[in-house]
Design a protein around this motif. Structure first.
Motif, PDB file in Angstrom:
ATOM      1  N   LEU A   1       0.831  -1.205   0.000  1.00 44.85           N
ATOM      2  CA  LEU A   1       0.000   0.000   0.000  1.00 44.85           C
ATOM      3  C   LEU A   1       0.866   1.256   0.000  1.00 44.85           C
ATOM      4  CD1 LEU A   1      -2.800  -1.159   2.463  1.00 44.85           C
ATOM      5  CD2 LEU A   1      -3.091  -0.627   0.041  1.00 44.85           C
ATOM      6  N   ARG A   2       1.998   1.219   0.723  1.00 48.89           N
ATOM      7  CA  ARG A   2       2.922   2.358   0.699  1.00 48.89           C
ATOM      8  C   ARG A   2       3.460   2.571  -0.719  1.00 48.89           C
ATOM      9  NH1 ARG A   2       5.538   4.241   5.410  1.00 48.89           N
ATOM     10  NH2 ARG A   2       6.495   5.716   3.961  1.00 48.89           N
ATOM     11  N   HIS A   3       3.763   1.475  -1.399  1.00 52.69           N
ATOM     12  CA  HIS A   3       4.254   1.564  -2.777  1.00 52.69           C
ATOM     13  C   HIS A   3       3.194   2.175  -3.689  1.00 52.69           C
ATOM     14  CE1 HIS A   3       4.924  -0.002  -6.887  1.00 52.69           C
ATOM     15  NE2 HIS A   3       6.191   0.283  -6.621  1.00 52.69           N
ATOM     16  N   GLU A   4       1.945   1.732  -3.541  1.00 49.85           N
ATOM     17  CA  GLU A   4       0.864   2.268  -4.357  1.00 49.85           C
ATOM     18  C   GLU A   4       0.642   3.750  -4.058  1.00 49.85           C
ATOM     19  OE1 GLU A   4      -1.189   0.599  -6.879  1.00 49.85           O
ATOM     20  OE2 GLU A   4       0.770  -0.378  -6.698  1.00 49.85           O
ATOM     21  N   LEU A   5       0.806   4.115  -2.789  1.00 46.02           N
ATOM     22  CA  LEU A   5       0.656   5.513  -2.402  1.00 46.02           C
ATOM     23  C   LEU A   5       1.717   6.371  -3.079  1.00 46.02           C
ATOM     24  CD1 LEU A   5      -1.283   6.986  -0.413  1.00 46.02           C
ATOM     25  CD2 LEU A   5       0.582   6.974   1.233  1.00 46.02           C
ATOM     26  N   LYS A   6       2.921   5.826  -3.182  1.00 43.56           N
ATOM     27  CA  LYS A   6       3.991   6.546  -3.876  1.00 43.56           C
ATOM     28  C   LYS A   6       3.639   6.746  -5.351  1.00 43.56           C
ATOM     29  CE  LYS A   6       8.956   6.326  -4.824  1.00 43.56           C
ATOM     30  NZ  LYS A   6      10.195   5.511  -4.694  1.00 43.56           N
ATOM     31  N   GLU A   7       3.030   5.730  -5.960  1.00 43.19           N
ATOM     32  CA  GLU A   7       2.605   5.838  -7.354  1.00 43.19           C
ATOM     33  C   GLU A   7       1.554   6.940  -7.507  1.00 43.19           C
ATOM     34  OE1 GLU A   7       3.636   3.666 -10.193  1.00 43.19           O
ATOM     35  OE2 GLU A   7       5.246   3.711  -8.720  1.00 43.19           O
TER      36      GLU A   7
END
Length: 498
Positions: free
Chosen positions: A177-183
């Motif tokens: 989810l942190r990765h998706e938030l970065k996207e």
């Protein structure tokens, strides 16, 4: 600042003395220059560094010395962390280390007592990795007298393995989810956060029960706050916040093992209600934070600046600007070494904003204290924070008739951030920037009805009417209004609450 200098900067005077003593004890020769290098870096003596080895041919020797000093410092810091950390987790870890040493020396009875105590602590703190190591140690020595039954040990080990797997799934889901938030943040990816979270929970087989721990609640609430900040709309996460609130109400009072997560959750809840303009509710959560910090002071230093920041913003946006400014200035009056640089910068930019919105020229001096590079701010504070800081700098210079400097800053801003803003669909910022540029190139445009209409349209389309978005728009409105931007912002906020 290089890595070695950053590490040395972590040491206060007493720790510096201890580290020098540590180096002296470990130096096997009298001609080692590591202490001399340490002092030169600490005092930022560039000329002294050049003279340390003299001849340029000794460049390799100099870098080898730096490498050895850095390795020694890392070793010292890890040793100090183990010695000075009095958390229960480290208490349990120490007992495991002692228990293993005692078993190796065949002092079995006292060894089992140490390991039993460590296991009770680790279970209560849900330290499953530590429990795994501890139970493996007990199983390894299960053949000794007074050891627990082998079957009971293996059963607990298998149960703990399940707990470890559950925690691993939660950590992987959080990282995803942190990765998706970065996207979302960097590439303008359009995502329904609620659907993304539900899909992630299904993907990693995480039940609702798994999400009831303080740690899980904190992780989800952190992600939600970040998402709302990117969208400038905190209404999007209201349902999740309400559920979090219910979880917190069912678990009253401080729980020492989870105090960090309790404080973090209260901070995020206070921030949410501030951004939703529920100032009274925000203050109530801040009061709960302070009660916890006063009950157990372990995290006081870590959280006090964040508490002061939200308290100051609550005061400022409810009409108590002087009190807000004094509160934040007092927060920085003590030693800044013990605070995170990010927290200090948050306070400084808020003080600058308070002064600028009230036409106080002191904001120009305050602006000079924001001394880091844009690259540093982007890395440490985030892209949105850095963009807001640069916009504020442009406005302040324009506000006090430094038009050429404001235009220079604006052109630099466009070169650095225009592509990012376009890629993240931040049309509002781009439109706002165009209105600022029109004012800078032709100040009389503020009397044009079409210009005023365009500014007011920004206010109408300001999404969830974010506090900071309203403040930036109020600055433009103040160019033709006889009131300060602060007075305009307060009036807008009153209208939005009714």
């Amino acid at each position: 600042m290089d890595a070695l200098s950053e590490l040395i900067a972590l040491l206060d005077n007493s720790e510096l003395k201890l580290f020098k003593h540590y180096l002296k004890q470990n130096n096997k020769r009298n001609d080692v220059k590591n202490i001399q290098l340490l002092e030169l870096i600490k005092t930022d003596d560039i000329n002294g560094l050049k003279k340390l080895y003299g001849d340029a041919k000794n460049n390799d020797a100099y870098h080898a010395l730096r490498k050895r000093l850095q390795d020694s410092l890392l070793s010292f810091l890890s040793q100090r962390a183990f010695e000075t950390d009095h958390s229960e987790t480290h208490d349990a870890l120490r007992l495991v280390v002692i228990g293993r040493a005692l078993l190796e020396k065949e002092l079995n009875k006292i060894a089992w007592k140490c390991l039993d105590k460590a296991e009770r602590i680790a279970e209560r703190l849900e330290q499953f990795n530590l429990l795994n190591e501890l139970l493996m140690l007990k199983i390894q020595y299960a053949h000794l007298p007074e050891a627990e039954p082998f079957e009971a040990l293996t059963l607990r080990f298998e149960q703990n393995q399940q707990n470890m797997q559950r925690e691993a799934r939660l950590n992987i889901a959080y990282a995803f989810l942190r990765h998706e938030l970065k996207e979302i943040h960097l590439k303008g990816k359009i995502v329904d956060l609620r659907r993304l979270m539900l899909a992630t929970l299904r993907k990693y087989q995480i039940s609702i029960k798994d999400l009831m721990s303080y740690r899980s609640v904190h992780q989800l609430l952190y992600l939600a706050n970040e998402y709302a900040a990117i969208q400038h709309n905190y209404q999007l996460i209201e349902q999740l916040v309400n559920r979090t609130d219910q979880v917190m109400q069912r678990r009253n009072g401080p729980e020492r093992p989870y105090l960090y997560y309790q404080l973090s959750i209260l901070y995020l809840l206070a921030n949410f209600h501030l951004r939703r303009r529920s100032f009274q509710k925000s203050s109530e959560y801040l009061d709960q934070m302070m009660d916890l910090m006063n009950t157990d002071g372990r995290y006081y230093t870590q959280f006090i600046l964040g508490h002061r920041l939200l308290s100051g913003l609550n005061l400022f946006f409810t009409g108590f600007a002087n009190e807000a400014t004094h509160l934040m200035q007092a927060a920085l009056s003590g030693s800044k070494r013990r605070y995170r640089p990010e927290d200090i910068e948050d306070i400084r930019i808020s003080i600058t904003m308070f002064m600028a919105l009230r036409n106080d020229r002191q904001c120009l001096k305050q602006l000079t204290l924001l001394t880091h590079t844009d690259a540093w701010y982007e890395k440490k504070m985030g892209m949105l924070w850095t963009i807001r800081k640069n916009l504020m700098e442009i406005l302040i210079h324009a506000q006090f008739s430094n038009i050429e400097l404001a235009m220079s800053r604006l052109n630099t801003f466009k070169r650095r951030y225009r592509k990012y803003l376009l890629s993240t669909s931040e049309e509002r910022v781009i439109q706002y920037l165009k209105l600022v540029e029109r004012y800078l190139t032709k100040p009389d445009v503020i009397h044009d009805p079409a210009y005023k209409k365009a500014v007011n349209a920004l206010l109408t389309n300001a999404g969830d009417h974010d506090l900071f978005v309203i403040s930036f728009i109020a600055w433009l409105m103040a160019r033709w209004d006889k009131r300060t931007a602060y007075e305009i912002a307060l009036d807008v906020l009153k209208e939005k609450r009714h």
